[in-house]
Structure formats: structure tokens, C-alpha cells
Design a protein around this motif. Structure first.
Motif, short mmCIF file in Angstrom:
data_model
loop_
_atom_site.label_atom_id
_atom_site.label_comp_id
_atom_site.label_asym_id
_atom_site.label_seq_id
_atom_site.Cartn_x
_atom_site.Cartn_y
_atom_site.Cartn_z
N ASN A 24 5.69 -1.36 2.85
CA ASN A 24 5.83 0.23 2.82
C ASN A 24 5.20 0.49 1.60
O ASN A 24 3.86 1.64 1.63
CB ASN A 24 6.54 1.28 3.63
N LEU A 25 5.83 0.28 0.63
CA LEU A 25 5.48 0.83 -0.76
C LEU A 25 4.05 0.56 -1.62
O LEU A 25 3.79 1.35 -2.37
CB LEU A 25 6.08 0.02 -2.18
N VAL A 26 3.77 -0.51 -1.00
CA VAL A 26 2.41 -1.45 -1.18
C VAL A 26 1.59 0.06 -0.10
O VAL A 26 1.45 -0.31 0.81
CB VAL A 26 1.83 -2.29 -1.47
N SER A 27 0.60 1.00 -1.57
CA SER A 27 -0.39 1.50 -0.37
C SER A 27 -1.61 1.09 0.06
O SER A 27 -2.49 0.30 0.27
CB SER A 27 -0.90 2.69 -1.66
N ALA A 28 -1.60 2.08 1.24
CA ALA A 28 -2.05 1.58 2.57
C ALA A 28 -3.69 1.84 1.99
O ALA A 28 -4.75 1.66 3.08
CB ALA A 28 -1.94 1.65 3.43
N ARG A 29 -3.78 2.57 0.87
CA ARG A 29 -4.95 3.21 0.40
C ARG A 29 -5.81 1.88 -0.33
O ARG A 29 -7.38 1.90 -0.58
CB ARG A 29 -4.85 3.81 -0.41
N HIS A 30 -5.52 0.80 -0.18
CA HIS A 30 -6.24 -0.24 -0.51
C HIS A 30 -5.84 -1.71 0.47
O HIS A 30 -5.15 -2.13 -0.03
CB HIS A 30 -5.06 -1.22 -1.91
N PRO A 31 -6.72 -1.62 1.31
CA PRO A 31 -6.43 -2.61 2.83
C PRO A 31 -6.25 -4.02 1.86
O PRO A 31 -5.21 -4.70 2.68
CB PRO A 31 -7.15 -2.36 3.55
N ILE A 32 -7.05 -4.88 0.66
CA ILE A 32 -7.34 -5.74 0.71
C ILE A 32 -6.22 -6.33 0.40
O ILE A 32 -5.00 -6.59 0.15
CB ILE A 32 -8.07 -6.41 -0.64
N LEU A 33 -5.40 -5.24 -0.54
CA LEU A 33 -4.13 -5.36 -1.60
C LEU A 33 -2.71 -4.94 -0.66
O LEU A 33 -1.95 -6.22 -1.01
CB LEU A 33 -3.82 -4.78 -2.97
N PHE A 34 -3.20 -4.57 -0.04
CA PHE A 34 -1.40 -4.18 1.15
C PHE A 34 -1.65 -5.84 2.17
O PHE A 34 -0.81 -5.67 2.17
CB PHE A 34 -2.06 -3.02 2.07
N ALA A 35 -3.02 -6.43 2.70
CA ALA A 35 -3.03 -7.74 2.93
C ALA A 35 -2.09 -8.56 2.37
O ALA A 35 -1.56 -8.90 3.30
CB ALA A 35 -3.93 -7.45 3.59
N ALA A 36 -2.15 -8.75 1.26
CA ALA A 36 -1.78 -9.84 0.42
C ALA A 36 -0.77 -9.71 0.13
O ALA A 36 0.33 -10.58 0.67
CB ALA A 36 -2.78 -9.19 -1.07
N ALA A 37 -0.52 -7.97 0.52
CA ALA A 37 1.18 -8.13 -0.64
C ALA A 37 2.37 -8.29 1.25
O ALA A 37 3.58 -9.12 0.72
CB ALA A 37 1.26 -6.84 -0.59
N GLY A 116 -1.29 -9.52 -8.07
CA GLY A 116 -0.62 -9.83 -9.00
C GLY A 116 -0.49 -8.15 -9.82
O GLY A 116 1.15 -7.75 -10.62
N ASP A 117 -0.93 -7.69 -11.09
CA ASP A 117 -1.37 -6.49 -11.52
C ASP A 117 -0.26 -5.49 -10.60
O ASP A 117 -0.13 -4.11 -11.31
CB ASP A 117 -3.00 -6.45 -12.20
N PHE A 118 -1.18 -5.39 -9.62
CA PHE A 118 -0.81 -3.88 -8.77
C PHE A 118 0.47 -4.09 -8.72
O PHE A 118 1.82 -2.84 -8.57
CB PHE A 118 -1.60 -3.78 -7.36
N LEU A 119 0.99 -5.29 -7.97
CA LEU A 119 2.02 -5.63 -8.31
C LEU A 119 3.37 -5.37 -9.58
O LEU A 119 4.43 -4.16 -9.30
CB LEU A 119 3.25 -7.00 -7.56
N PHE A 120 2.89 -5.65 -10.25
CA PHE A 120 3.43 -5.32 -11.66
C PHE A 120 3.30 -3.75 -11.85
O PHE A 120 4.24 -2.97 -12.79
CB PHE A 120 3.21 -6.09 -12.75
N ALA A 121 2.45 -2.70 -11.87
CA ALA A 121 2.58 -2.15 -11.62
C ALA A 121 3.17 -1.31 -10.97
O ALA A 121 3.42 -0.15 -11.46
CB ALA A 121 1.28 -1.67 -11.43
N GLN A 122 2.56 -1.73 -10.07
CA GLN A 122 4.18 -0.51 -8.76
C GLN A 122 5.39 -0.44 -9.49
O GLN A 122 6.63 0.11 -9.49
CB GLN A 122 3.92 -1.12 -7.30
N SER A 123 5.88 -2.02 -9.74
CA SER A 123 7.12 -2.02 -9.65
C SER A 123 7.87 -1.29 -11.39
O SER A 123 8.88 -1.56 -11.55
CB SER A 123 7.46 -3.52 -9.85
#
Length: 323
Positions: A24-37, A116-123
Motif C-alpha cells: 500500500n505504501l507504493v503509490s498506485a499513481r505509478h502502475p508499473i512501479l506498483f506492479a513491480a513492488a 529500485g530508485d523509487f523504493l530507496f526514495a520511499q524509504s
């Protein structure tokens, strides 16, 4: 052999909640990144690192409920670990991890790097919102260490002059730093004494080194099915680990094979055979056992509890993976 997941019984519900929160923390505004996460967090990893955070939290607050800060720290820890795996797989050009297709092979390299970048930024964002400057510094250092470890590994490929100290430093950066600093952070969020916080740090440091040494042993002794990748793949890529460095002391011809980067047919197979003939594996096992024992000793000041016993059992489990 004890199942690692059985060691997490006292925090299993916490881990299930964490996994759902991560999706849920990975935003659904980024569908590809959300799918990857979602793919990453649903891939059934061991969740060792967040489990250690949650167990350290429960061991230092045995009669209190877990705080939202402890839960968020576990989520941040798993985010950082997962982001580093995604980037490592791209750099190593790995098609599978533990038998499951990697993000870049399932999607593509661009998506993997961005994920990977997105997850580092989110963290980093959620870390800042813990409102604890010391914890922010510790986990920020981890992200720096991960990059430093990857750089060290890249620069030292096929370098037979690599020292054991340099290998352990790289192993600390790539594996132990996250376990050590997140364990200490769990203690800081519990407001333990500075001594107990340091004990938790050193528990994680020794445990992480033991874990990495065992992983490096398994690269030579486990089957492709167990590893989820071809055996000897670290050696083939020029990553010289404890069994190799110790074998080099006994098998001088191994140096020649490594320095010509296994250019001739049969070089890699011959190198593996030399390592297995040497005491490199047995001496590496002794080294891993020393670090596992040291990790357990670091828990002596914690009060007896189910969580403390689980932390001890995890150190024993790390060694049992070798057999």
C-alpha cells in the motif's frame, strides 16, 4: 533443519501486516512501479531483516505493545533491502533470484532501476518521518554502505591480492550494515541504554557477517535448485569470497586461473575443484561460527523473553544453512 519462518512465530502477524502495508505504501499513481513492488513484496522472501527489527523491538519492550515507529522501521528496512536486491540483480545480470525471475527480466532494466530508485526514495521519506535524527543517520549510512559495498565489489573483481579484511569490510557494507543499524535503531526507538543499543548493533553486525560468509560457502556447496542460480556464479563473475581467499593460500595455481578470468575451457570447473579440495570451505565455516557465537553473546544483557530466544535461534539457524 529448522525453518527460518518458524523462528518468526512471535512476530508472524506483524510481518503479515508489514507485507500488506508495503504494497500500500507504493503509490498506485505509478502502475508499473506498483506492479513491480507488489511482485517483489509478494515473492515470498525470508523477511529476515524486518523480522529481526520486530524481534529486537519486542525483546527491548517485553511488556509493551509495538509502536507504530517500530512497525514503520521494519517496513523501511525491508524497502531498503529490496531496493538493493533489484539494483544488484541488474548489475549482476541475474535472470533469477531464489528461482523466481528478477524484476528486470520480468519487466525490463529501465523499470528495475526506476523501481529500485523509487523504493530507496520511499524509504528515505518514511525514514525522515520517524522524527528521530539518530535513526535517520543510521539508516542513511546503510544506503551509503550499500553503494560503497557494490563499488568495492566491482573494483576488486578477479583481484587475487584482496585481503580478508577487505572482504569482510565489503561484506559488512553489502549485508551486515543494514542488519546492524536497523537492530540498533529498534533499540533506540525503545529508548534503551546506549550500551544496549551498541549490543544490538554488534549483534546485527556479527549476524550479518556470518550470514554472508555462509552464503558464500553455499555458492560452492549447494545445488543450483537450492541457490536459485548457478553454483559458482560469484566466482565466475570475479567476486572473490572467503572460501576463495582461503583456498588461494593453499592452491597457488588457483591464482593463475582467476587472473586470466577463466578464459580457457574448463578453467572455472578446475578452480571450483581446487577450492573444494582445499580447507577454504572448512575454514570459512569456522569463521562463520565465530561470528554467530559473537552475535549470541551480544544478547546477554537483554532480559529473557520469547523474542530474545528467537534472536538467538536465528544466529544458530544461519549456521545450520551450511549443512
Amino acid at each position: 533443519m529448522t525453518s527460518v519462518t518458524s523462528l518468526f512465530a512471535s512476530v508472524e502477524a506483524d510481518l503479515e501486516l508489514m507485507t500488506e502495508n508495503l504494497k500500500n505504501l507504493v503509490s498506485a499513481r505509478h502502475p508499473i512501479l506498483f506492479a513491480a513492488a507488489e511482485y517483489l513484496f509478494g515473492a515470498g522472501g525470508k523477511r529476515l531483516r524486518p523480522a529481526i527489527v520486530l524481534l529486537a523491538a519486542r525483546a527491548t519492550m517485553p511488556h509493551q505493545a509495538l509502536s507504530s515507529y517500530h512497525r514503520r522501521l521494519a517496513e523501511i528496512t525491508e524497502m531498503i533491502h529490496t531496493a538493493s536486491l533489484v539494483h544488484d540483480d541488474v548489475l549482476d545480470e541475474s535472470e533469477v533470484r531464489r528461482g523466481v525471475p528478477t524484476v528486470h527480466s520480468r519487466f525490463n532494466t529501465r523499470v528495475a532501476v526506476l523501481a529500485g530508485d523509487f523504493l530507496f526514495a520511499q524509504s528515505s521519506w518514511y525514514l525522515a518521518n520517524l522524527d528521530n535524527l539518530e535513526v535517520v543517520k543510521l539508516l542513511s549510512r546503510v544506503i551509503m554502505d550499500l553503494a560503497e559495498g557494490e563499488i568495492q565489489q566491482g573494483l576488486n573483481r578477479f583481484d587475487t591480492s584482496l585481503s580478508m579484511d577487505a572482504y569482510l569490510e565489503k561484506s559488512y557494507c553489502k549485508t551486515a550494515s543494514l542488519i546492524a543499524n536497523s537492530s540498533k535503531s529498534a533499540g533506540l526507538l525503545s529508548r534503551v541504554s546506549s550500551q544496549l543499543a551498541e549490543d544490538l548493533y554488534h549483534y546485527g553486525r556479527h549476524l550479518g557477517l556470518a550470514f554472508q560468509i555462509v552464503d558464500d560457502i553455499l555458492d560452492f556447496t549447494a545445488s543450483d535448485e537450492v541457490l536459485g542460480k548457478p553454483a559458482g556464479s560469484d566466482l565466475k563473475s570475479g567476486n572473490l569470497t572467503a572460501p576463495v581467499l582461503l583456498a588461494l593460500e593453499e592452491k597457488p595455481y588457483l591464482e593463475k586461473l582467476i587472473e586470466r578470468e577463466f578464459a580457457q575451457t574448463g578453467d572455472l570447473e578446475e578452480a571450483i575443484a581446487l577450492i573444494l579440495e582445499s580447507r577454504g570451505i572448512s575454514r570459512s565455516r569456522e569463521l562463520a561460527a565465530q561470528h554467530s557465537k559473537a552475535a549470541i553473546e551480544c544478547l546477554s544483557n537483554l532480559p529473557a523473553s520469547e523474542a530474545r530466544q528467537a534472536l538467538i535461534d536465528i544466529a544458530d539457524y544461519v549456521l545450520s544453512r551450511m549443512y
